[in-house]
Design a protein around this motif. Structure first.
Motif, PDB file in Angstrom:
ATOM      1  N   SER A 110       0.855  -1.231  -0.119  1.00  0.00           N
ATOM      2  CA  SER A 110      -0.192  -0.133   0.019  1.00  0.00           C
ATOM      3  C   SER A 110       0.821   1.330  -0.060  1.00  0.00           C
ATOM      4  O   SER A 110       1.758   1.602   0.966  1.00  0.00           O
ATOM      5  N   ILE A 111       0.520   2.147  -1.063  1.00  0.00           N
ATOM      6  CA  ILE A 111       1.398   3.557  -1.094  1.00  0.00           C
ATOM      7  C   ILE A 111       0.160   4.515  -0.792  1.00  0.00           C
ATOM      8  O   ILE A 111      -0.815   4.598  -1.511  1.00  0.00           O
ATOM      9  N   ILE A 112       0.294   5.081   0.262  1.00  0.00           N
ATOM     10  CA  ILE A 112      -0.600   6.077   0.648  1.00  0.00           C
ATOM     11  C   ILE A 112      -0.112   7.544   0.746  1.00  0.00           C
ATOM     12  O   ILE A 112       0.921   7.790   1.130  1.00  0.00           O
ATOM     13  N   VAL A 113      -0.619   8.366  -0.301  1.00  0.00           N
ATOM     14  CA  VAL A 113      -0.183   9.730  -0.413  1.00  0.00           C
ATOM     15  C   VAL A 113      -1.095  10.528   0.540  1.00  0.00           C
ATOM     16  O   VAL A 113      -2.222  10.973   0.287  1.00  0.00           O
ATOM     17  N   MET A 114      -0.236  11.036   1.746  1.00  0.00           N
ATOM     18  CA  MET A 114      -0.866  11.459   2.590  1.00  0.00           C
ATOM     19  C   MET A 114      -1.269  12.896   2.295  1.00  0.00           C
ATOM     20  O   MET A 114      -0.802  13.678   1.851  1.00  0.00           O
TER      21      MET A 114
END
Length: 324
Positions: A274-278
């Motif tokens: 999972s890559i979360i662009v915060m």
């Protein structure tokens, strides 16, 4: 006799009067000085009239129309009404005209911080939605990546834009028990790193496994270490695609603690990155937690590490299950 005649001859003295210039008059200088003074007074009057408000003009006119009445009983043009002598205030322009700095406090401008933050959140949501559309377009335009389209999931969460790459039985991201990225996944991760480098948001990388445990994982190399190693391997591929290292805020391995398919814990879909662009709120929360950890007492128990050290997985026995 002749000598006597010469002696008696009168002496005539001729005085020649030379003509000189006439005396210069100074009357024109006086006239010119009067003219300049009058022009200066005229322009000064024009400036005063131009910088005086209508209320002040009316007050001045009333004062000169009946100065004693205004001075004794007040009224427009009487100056500061709080003065002991009516009409003897500080300045006729104090209330309605130009006010000297410091005489009257300027009203404070109130800023609605709540509305401002909500506007910032709205603009950030729009930017993340544009990023989501761009990633979807890149996947659709690249034939090699398009073949992996079923394994890529994009959705908006409370923390920001989440990009998930899930496993399939016939096309896994990693070999069983390994943290080495498959070649066909490297291109996808590097392409994502190039796109994500164009937005200022910080990232969180999460590694997930299914519920299939390692042999002896409770005390040795387990799904926790494996998920952290896979998250770090994905981070390296993102950096190879152009993502600045400072943009990665957190890398963590979650093992099987957050399953996608809770009814089937060993389903391959649970193995994912999972890559979360915060968004700003999520980033501030993470930074606050990190600051709180730094301020904790030295004798306090250390927090759980977000990045597990890479260890060589032990050789699993043929009878023991191996985590994917």
């Amino acid at each position: 006799m002749a000598g006597d005649a010469k002696k008696l001859q009168p002496i005539i003295i001729k005085r020649v009067k030379k003509g000189g210039h006439a005396a210069h008059g100074g009357a024109w200088k006086i006239a010119y000085a009067d003219f300049v003074t009058a022009m200066m007074a005229f322009f000064l009057l024009m400036w005063l009239l131009g910088s005086t408000t209508e209320g002040d003009k009316k007050g001045i006119a009333d004062y000169f129309a009946s100065p004693l009445k205004v001075a004794m009983f007040g009224g427009s043009g009487s100056g500061d009404a709080s003065h002991i002598i009516k009409g003897g205030g500080q300045d006729l322009t104090r209330q309605t005209g130009q006010v000297k700095a410091g005489d009257v406090e300027s009203p404070r401008k109130t800023i609605n911080l709540k509305a401002l933050k909500e506007e910032q959140r709205r603009a950030e949501r729009v930017r993340l939605q544009q990023l989501k559309d761009k990633v979807e377009k890149i996947i659709a335009d690249n034939p090699k990546i398009a073949a992996l389209g079923g394994q890529i999931r994009l959705d908006m969460t409370r923390e920001g834009l989440r990009i998930q790459i899930v496993d399939e039985n016939n096309r896994p991201m990693f070999d069983s028990g390994s943290a080495v990225v498959k070649p066909y996944m490297r291109e996808l991760l590097q392409e994502l790193g190039y796109v994500l480098s164009e937005v200022p948001n910080r990232l969180t990388l999460e590694g997930h496994t299914d519920a299939q445990p390692f042999s002896g994982g409770e005390r040795g190399y387990s799904n926790w270490e494996l998920s952290a190693d896979r998250a770090n391997a994905s981070r390296r591929e993102l950096l190879a695609g152009g993502l600045p290292d400072a943009r990665v805020l957190r890398v963590q391995g979650l093992a099987s603690s957050k399953l996608l398919e809770t009814q089937d814990p060993k389903n391959p879909i649970n193995r994912r990155i999972s890559i979360i662009v915060m968004n700003r709120d999520a980033e501030d929360a993470v930074l606050k937690n990190l600051t709180d950890d730094e301020d904790a007492p030295a004798d306090a128990a250390p927090p759980a590490a977000s990045q597990a050290p890479a260890q060589a997985p032990p050789q699993a026995s043929s009878s023991a299950p191996v985590s994917r």
